[in-house]
Design a protein around this motif. Structure first.
Motif, PDB file in Angstrom:
ATOM      1  N   VAL A 409       0.796  -1.232   0.000  1.00  9.79           N
ATOM      2  CA  VAL A 409       0.000   0.000   0.000  1.00  9.79           C
ATOM      3  C   VAL A 409       0.830   1.283   0.000  1.00  9.79           C
ATOM      4  O   VAL A 409       0.558   2.195  -0.792  1.00  9.79           O
ATOM      5  CB  VAL A 409      -0.995  -0.009   1.185  1.00  9.79           C
ATOM      6  CG1 VAL A 409      -1.674   1.344   1.334  1.00  9.79           C
ATOM      7  CG2 VAL A 409      -2.035  -1.112   0.982  1.00  9.79           C
ATOM      8  N   PRO A 410       1.856   1.431   0.863  1.00  6.34           N
ATOM      9  CA  PRO A 410       2.583   2.709   0.887  1.00  6.34           C
ATOM     10  C   PRO A 410       3.210   3.088  -0.445  1.00  6.34           C
ATOM     11  O   PRO A 410       3.354   4.286  -0.744  1.00  6.34           O
ATOM     12  CB  PRO A 410       3.663   2.463   1.953  1.00  6.34           C
ATOM     13  CG  PRO A 410       3.092   1.411   2.845  1.00  6.34           C
ATOM     14  CD  PRO A 410       2.339   0.497   1.913  1.00  6.34           C
ATOM     15  N   VAL A 411       3.573   2.103  -1.256  1.00  8.26           N
ATOM     16  CA  VAL A 411       4.191   2.388  -2.553  1.00  8.26           C
ATOM     17  C   VAL A 411       3.176   2.346  -3.686  1.00  8.26           C
ATOM     18  O   VAL A 411       3.103   3.257  -4.506  1.00  8.26           O
ATOM     19  CB  VAL A 411       5.343   1.411  -2.837  1.00  8.26           C
ATOM     20  CG1 VAL A 411       5.789   1.505  -4.288  1.00  8.26           C
ATOM     21  CG2 VAL A 411       6.531   1.710  -1.917  1.00  8.26           C
ATOM     22  N   PHE A 412       2.366   1.288  -3.752  1.00 12.24           N
ATOM     23  CA  PHE A 412       1.432   1.157  -4.871  1.00 12.24           C
ATOM     24  C   PHE A 412       0.290   2.163  -4.768  1.00 12.24           C
ATOM     25  O   PHE A 412       0.073   2.961  -5.675  1.00 12.24           O
ATOM     26  CB  PHE A 412       0.883  -0.260  -4.940  1.00 12.24           C
ATOM     27  CG  PHE A 412       1.833  -1.242  -5.575  1.00 12.24           C
ATOM     28  CD1 PHE A 412       3.196  -0.979  -5.635  1.00 12.24           C
ATOM     29  CD2 PHE A 412       1.394  -2.441  -6.104  1.00 12.24           C
ATOM     30  CE1 PHE A 412       4.085  -1.866  -6.218  1.00 12.24           C
ATOM     31  CE2 PHE A 412       2.271  -3.339  -6.688  1.00 12.24           C
ATOM     32  CZ  PHE A 412       3.623  -3.058  -6.743  1.00 12.24           C
ATOM     33  N   ASP A 413      -0.449   2.136  -3.669  1.00 18.53           N
ATOM     34  CA  ASP A 413      -1.530   3.099  -3.494  1.00 18.53           C
ATOM     35  C   ASP A 413      -0.983   4.514  -3.316  1.00 18.53           C
ATOM     36  O   ASP A 413      -1.648   5.493  -3.657  1.00 18.53           O
ATOM     37  CB  ASP A 413      -2.385   2.738  -2.277  1.00 18.53           C
ATOM     38  CG  ASP A 413      -3.157   1.440  -2.474  1.00 18.53           C
ATOM     39  OD1 ASP A 413      -2.883   0.735  -3.457  1.00 18.53           O
ATOM     40  OD2 ASP A 413      -4.023   1.134  -1.641  1.00 18.53           O
ATOM     41  N   GLY A 414       0.216   4.592  -2.778  1.00 20.07           N
ATOM     42  CA  GLY A 414       0.796   5.894  -2.492  1.00 20.07           C
ATOM     43  C   GLY A 414       1.631   6.495  -3.598  1.00 20.07           C
ATOM     44  O   GLY A 414       2.234   7.564  -3.410  1.00 20.07           O
ATOM     45  N   MET A 415       1.677   5.868  -4.784  1.00 24.95           N
ATOM     46  CA  MET A 415       2.533   6.369  -5.850  1.00 24.95           C
ATOM     47  C   MET A 415       2.257   7.828  -6.219  1.00 24.95           C
ATOM     48  O   MET A 415       3.209   8.598  -6.443  1.00 24.95           O
ATOM     49  CB  MET A 415       2.409   5.468  -7.088  1.00 24.95           C
ATOM     50  CG  MET A 415       3.447   5.762  -8.170  1.00 24.95           C
ATOM     51  SD  MET A 415       5.172   5.478  -7.651  1.00 24.95           S
ATOM     52  CE  MET A 415       5.228   3.670  -7.643  1.00 24.95           C
ATOM     53  N   PRO A 416       0.998   8.289  -6.291  1.00 26.55           N
ATOM     54  CA  PRO A 416       0.770   9.703  -6.589  1.00 26.55           C
ATOM     55  C   PRO A 416       1.455  10.641  -5.599  1.00 26.55           C
ATOM     56  O   PRO A 416       1.984  11.688  -5.987  1.00 26.55           O
ATOM     57  CB  PRO A 416      -0.754   9.841  -6.529  1.00 26.55           C
ATOM     58  CG  PRO A 416      -1.254   8.485  -6.931  1.00 26.55           C
ATOM     59  CD  PRO A 416      -0.283   7.537  -6.281  1.00 26.55           C
ATOM     60  N   ASN A 417       1.453  10.259  -4.326  1.00 29.02           N
ATOM     61  CA  ASN A 417       2.119  11.092  -3.321  1.00 29.02           C
ATOM     62  C   ASN A 417       3.632  11.056  -3.467  1.00 29.02           C
ATOM     63  O   ASN A 417       4.318  12.041  -3.155  1.00 29.02           O
ATOM     64  CB  ASN A 417       1.727  10.638  -1.915  1.00 29.02           C
ATOM     65  CG  ASN A 417       0.289  10.979  -1.572  1.00 29.02           C
ATOM     66  OD1 ASN A 417      -0.257  11.958  -2.068  1.00 29.02           O
ATOM     67  ND2 ASN A 417      -0.320  10.179  -0.730  1.00 29.02           N
ATOM     68  N   GLU A 431       8.557   1.968   5.091  1.00 28.75           N
ATOM     69  CA  GLU A 431       7.277   1.518   5.645  1.00 28.75           C
ATOM     70  C   GLU A 431       6.872   0.171   5.063  1.00 28.75           C
ATOM     71  O   GLU A 431       6.379  -0.705   5.793  1.00 28.75           O
ATOM     72  CB  GLU A 431       6.196   2.563   5.373  1.00 28.75           C
ATOM     73  CG  GLU A 431       4.866   2.233   6.035  1.00 28.75           C
ATOM     74  CD  GLU A 431       3.807   3.294   5.800  1.00 28.75           C
ATOM     75  OE1 GLU A 431       2.655   3.075   6.217  1.00 28.75           O
ATOM     76  OE2 GLU A 431       4.123   4.334   5.183  1.00 28.75           O
ATOM     77  N   VAL A 432       7.072  -0.011   3.757  1.00 26.13           N
ATOM     78  CA  VAL A 432       6.768  -1.295   3.129  1.00 26.13           C
ATOM     79  C   VAL A 432       7.584  -2.414   3.777  1.00 26.13           C
ATOM     80  O   VAL A 432       7.050  -3.486   4.111  1.00 26.13           O
ATOM     81  CB  VAL A 432       7.050  -1.251   1.614  1.00 26.13           C
ATOM     82  CG1 VAL A 432       7.004  -2.660   1.013  1.00 26.13           C
ATOM     83  CG2 VAL A 432       6.049  -0.359   0.898  1.00 26.13           C
ATOM     84  N   LEU A 433       8.867  -2.187   3.960  1.00 22.17           N
ATOM     85  CA  LEU A 433       9.740  -3.217   4.532  1.00 22.17           C
ATOM     86  C   LEU A 433       9.354  -3.538   5.971  1.00 22.17           C
ATOM     87  O   LEU A 433       9.415  -4.695   6.395  1.00 22.17           O
ATOM     88  CB  LEU A 433      11.195  -2.764   4.451  1.00 22.17           C
ATOM     89  CG  LEU A 433      11.728  -2.510   3.030  1.00 22.17           C
ATOM     90  CD1 LEU A 433      13.187  -2.088   3.074  1.00 22.17           C
ATOM     91  CD2 LEU A 433      11.549  -3.742   2.156  1.00 22.17           C
ATOM     92  N   THR A 434       8.921  -2.525   6.723  1.00 23.00           N
ATOM     93  CA  THR A 434       8.455  -2.758   8.087  1.00 23.00           C
ATOM     94  C   THR A 434       7.187  -3.594   8.086  1.00 23.00           C
ATOM     95  O   THR A 434       7.032  -4.531   8.892  1.00 23.00           O
ATOM     96  CB  THR A 434       8.193  -1.420   8.806  1.00 23.00           C
ATOM     97  OG1 THR A 434       9.420  -0.685   8.898  1.00 23.00           O
ATOM     98  CG2 THR A 434       7.653  -1.651  10.207  1.00 23.00           C
ATOM     99  N   LEU A 435       6.277  -3.283   7.170  1.00 23.12           N
ATOM    100  CA  LEU A 435       5.040  -4.055   7.064  1.00 23.12           C
ATOM    101  C   LEU A 435       5.321  -5.507   6.707  1.00 23.12           C
ATOM    102  O   LEU A 435       4.659  -6.426   7.218  1.00 23.12           O
ATOM    103  CB  LEU A 435       4.115  -3.424   6.024  1.00 23.12           C
ATOM    104  CG  LEU A 435       3.476  -2.081   6.399  1.00 23.12           C
ATOM    105  CD1 LEU A 435       2.787  -1.457   5.196  1.00 23.12           C
ATOM    106  CD2 LEU A 435       2.486  -2.274   7.544  1.00 23.12           C
ATOM    107  N   ILE A 436       6.305  -5.722   5.822  1.00 19.17           N
ATOM    108  CA  ILE A 436       6.665  -7.092   5.446  1.00 19.17           C
ATOM    109  C   ILE A 436       7.194  -7.851   6.653  1.00 19.17           C
ATOM    110  O   ILE A 436       6.825  -9.007   6.908  1.00 19.17           O
ATOM    111  CB  ILE A 436       7.703  -7.088   4.312  1.00 19.17           C
ATOM    112  CG1 ILE A 436       7.093  -6.552   3.017  1.00 19.17           C
ATOM    113  CG2 ILE A 436       8.260  -8.497   4.080  1.00 19.17           C
ATOM    114  CD1 ILE A 436       8.089  -6.357   1.893  1.00 19.17           C
TER     115      ILE A 436
END
Length: 446
Positions: A409-417, A431-436
């Motif tokens: 989500v932080p990268v895919f959904d957040g790409m516009p940001n 954040e992605v790596l922490t979620l993983i």
């Protein structure tokens, strides 16, 4: 003239030789179809696949379902849908509440881990205890073993490759040549600027909805086929930096105006239509898009597909591809004596040599004898896809397949940001790596 499409069996070894072995004469006919059991009619199977929408094989699947129903007297309740994050969430939710289908054509990477860990799908080995000939026309090592336990659960049909589709009219208007195996990333950026200056959009992409193709290749450009699928341990290690730098290249492309004006809000369908209409030059997508383009235009010769330009250690001919999906039989169907027989029959019908060749065409298969492709029946676009794949030098699977959907989500959904600078790329990757690291598959399986 028909020939075996051995070069398109995509594996870590890149190119596979044709296997000399055939099917067992006492168990399967010439098409690779099981002849070991009579099929009883009157059973309705709930089937879910990704053969829908503008998928190349949507109509092939419908035709095959009709053929199986006529042959067996059974029927299919088809809930197939185009594969996206919403579809994946729906499938996961169905499994969680016990509403999973009897047969599922789905991904065999991270997205299916929860089903495997919960024991809700049946392994090929288990099925073969009762049906020894099940999927014996396939190479076991290519069937896409689950990352959970290294066991095969799904029977693949067509694999995939990802490449860059080209609208030649746009390139001609901008006096730009079609990129080829020797085109570098810097040269590609120069071409994009020429296309923009000519009044066209260089790249058709919805960063709001489908950012993952550019995510894959811009990261791949920082790595190599041997290292692309290694998940970062931290944002500061080699692979973490590759992710940050790769997404940084997407940000640079956005800042230079190489994406559509509505890339932060438009849908994938809208940007795809702009590509078809001659408003945009390039479209990265998978082999499944080839048929969608063929069906959507009367001028197929205006389109071609080629390699995604490269930089660093990656060559343009190092592609992303593999056999990432297959047919699963669920425990729900297996535990039902009537549905067990019908489910096996359905998967066998859908994975004969003839059927797989029809679905695969210029993409990968796990068939022992390879897919048979009649090149005289291919469009010019299909032939360019086959030519591209025959020239590959390296192969890597999509790294996103190793990332749980929730963690993207932080990268895919957040790409516009990220491309607008509202969120720092390094922070999003971290954040992605922490979620993983914090991800617990057991919770998803409940």
């Amino acid at each position: 003239m028909k020939r075996k499409s051995a070069a398109i069996l995509l594996t870590c070894a890149m190119v596979l030789s044709l296997a000399a072995c055939g099917n067992k004469g006492d168990t399967k006919d010439d098409s690779g179809k099981s002849a070991s059991k009579e099929k009883s009619g009157g059973v309705t199977l709930d089937i879910t696949t990704t053969f829908a929408g503008n998928d190349t094989n949507a109509q092939n699947f419908k035709d095959a379902v009709e053929g199986w129903q006529e042959e067996t007297g059974n029927s299919v309740n088809d809930s197939s849908a185009t594969s996206d994050e919403t579809f994946k969430a729906r499938v996961a939710a169905d499994f969680e509440v016990g509403s999973e289908p009897d047969v599922l054509f789905y991904f065999n990477g991270m997205d299916s881990n929860s089903f495997v860990e919960a024991g809700k799908v049946i392994s090929i080995d288990e099925i073969r205890k009762e049906y020894p000939e099940y999927a014996d026309n396939m190479k076991d090592e290519l069937m896409g073993a689950s990352p959970v336990d290294g066991v095969n659960y799904s029977v693949p049909v067509n694999g995939y490759w990802e490449g860059m589709y080209v609208n030649k009219t746009v390139l001609d208007a901008a006096s730009v040549e079609v990129p080829d195996a020797s085109t570098t990333w810097d040269e590609f950026m120069e071409d994009c600027q020429k296309i923009k200056d000519a009044g066209y959009t260089p790249v058709a992409a919805s960063l709001a909805q489908i950012p993952h193709y550019w995510f894959e290749f811009t990261i791949y450009n920082q790595l190599s086929p041997a290292t692309h699928n290694v998940l970062p341990e931290s944002v500061d290690d080699e692979h973490g930096k590759a992710w940050v730098d790769g997404i940084g290249d997407i940000k640079t492309m956005y800042e230079k105006g190489y994406f559509p004006d509505n890339t932060l809000s438009g849908t994938d369908d809208e940007t795809f239509q702009a590509f078809l209409d001659g408003k945009a030059a390039f479209l990265i997508d998978g082999s499944w898009k080839l048929g969608g383009i063929e069906e959507a235009t009367d001028d197929i010769d205006n389109f071609t597909v080629t390699y995604v330009p490269a930089k660093g250690d990656r060559k343009a001919t190092d592609i992303i591809g593999g056999l990432s999906s297959g047919y699963y039989i669920t425990k729900k169907a297996w535990d039902n004596p009537d549905k067990r027989e019908a489910a096996v029959s359905f998967v066998e019908y859908m994975t004969t040599n003839e059927m797989v060749s029809k679905f695969a065409q210029t993409s990968a298969t796990a068939l022992k004898d390879g897919a048979t492709v009649d090149e005289s029946q291919l469009s010019s676009l299909g032939k360019s896809g086959l030519e591209m794949v025959n020239g590959i030098t390296g192969i890597a699977g999509a790294v996103q397949d190793q990332i749980p959907t929730e963690c993207r989500v932080p990268v895919f959904d957040g790409m516009p940001n990220l491309v607008t600078g509202k969120v720092e790329i390094k922070d999003a990757v971290s954040e992605v790596l922490t979620l993983i690291k914090d991800y617990t598959p057991e919770e998803s399986a409940q």
